[in-house]
Motif scaffolding. Structure first.
Motif, short mmCIF file in Angstrom:
data_model
loop_
_atom_site.label_atom_id
_atom_site.label_comp_id
_atom_site.label_asym_id
_atom_site.label_seq_id
_atom_site.Cartn_x
_atom_site.Cartn_y
_atom_site.Cartn_z
N GLN A 161 13.62 -1.96 4.82
CA GLN A 161 12.74 -1.82 3.67
C GLN A 161 11.54 -2.75 3.80
O GLN A 161 10.41 -2.36 3.50
N GLU A 162 11.79 -3.97 4.29
CA GLU A 162 10.70 -4.91 4.48
C GLU A 162 9.76 -4.38 5.56
O GLU A 162 8.54 -4.50 5.44
N SER A 189 9.25 -1.23 6.33
CA SER A 189 8.50 -0.11 5.77
C SER A 189 7.35 -0.61 4.91
O SER A 189 6.25 -0.06 4.94
N GLU A 190 7.63 -1.65 4.16
CA GLU A 190 6.58 -2.22 3.31
C GLU A 190 5.46 -2.81 4.18
O GLU A 190 4.28 -2.61 3.90
N ARG A 227 3.41 0.00 5.58
CA ARG A 227 2.53 0.56 4.56
C ARG A 227 1.33 -0.35 4.35
O ARG A 227 0.19 0.11 4.28
N GLU A 228 1.59 -1.66 4.28
CA GLU A 228 0.50 -2.62 4.11
C GLU A 228 -0.43 -2.57 5.31
O GLU A 228 -1.65 -2.64 5.15
#
Length: 73
Positions: A43-44, A46-47, A50-51
């Motif tokens: 999840q980190e 993926s974040e 995205r960033e």
């Protein structure tokens, strides 16, 4: 090759690398290597991707704006 083309090429390379890394992470997850910590890291990741994509798009827009200003003047 103009500057705009160079920045677009670099942006596309970064986006392709991000897609490849996402695919590799997905494949690792499908093999059952993810535990609870792995899911959190996923999840980190993926974040962060995205960033990174947002940052890449922002930089590309800024470069295009500068490019347009150079030719508008």
């Amino acid at each position: 090759m103009g500057m705009k083309d160079q920045f677009q090429d670099k942006s596309e390379q970064w986006q392709e690398q991000a897609k490849q890394k996402a695919q590799q992470a997905k494949e690792r997850g499908e093999r059952g290597e993810r535990g609870e910590r792995g899911q959190q890291r996923g999840q980190e990741g993926s974040e962060r991707m995205r960033e990174r994509d947002e940052e890449t798009e922002r930089l590309q827009r800024e470069e295009e704006d500068r490019f347009r200003q150079d030719y508008d003047a």
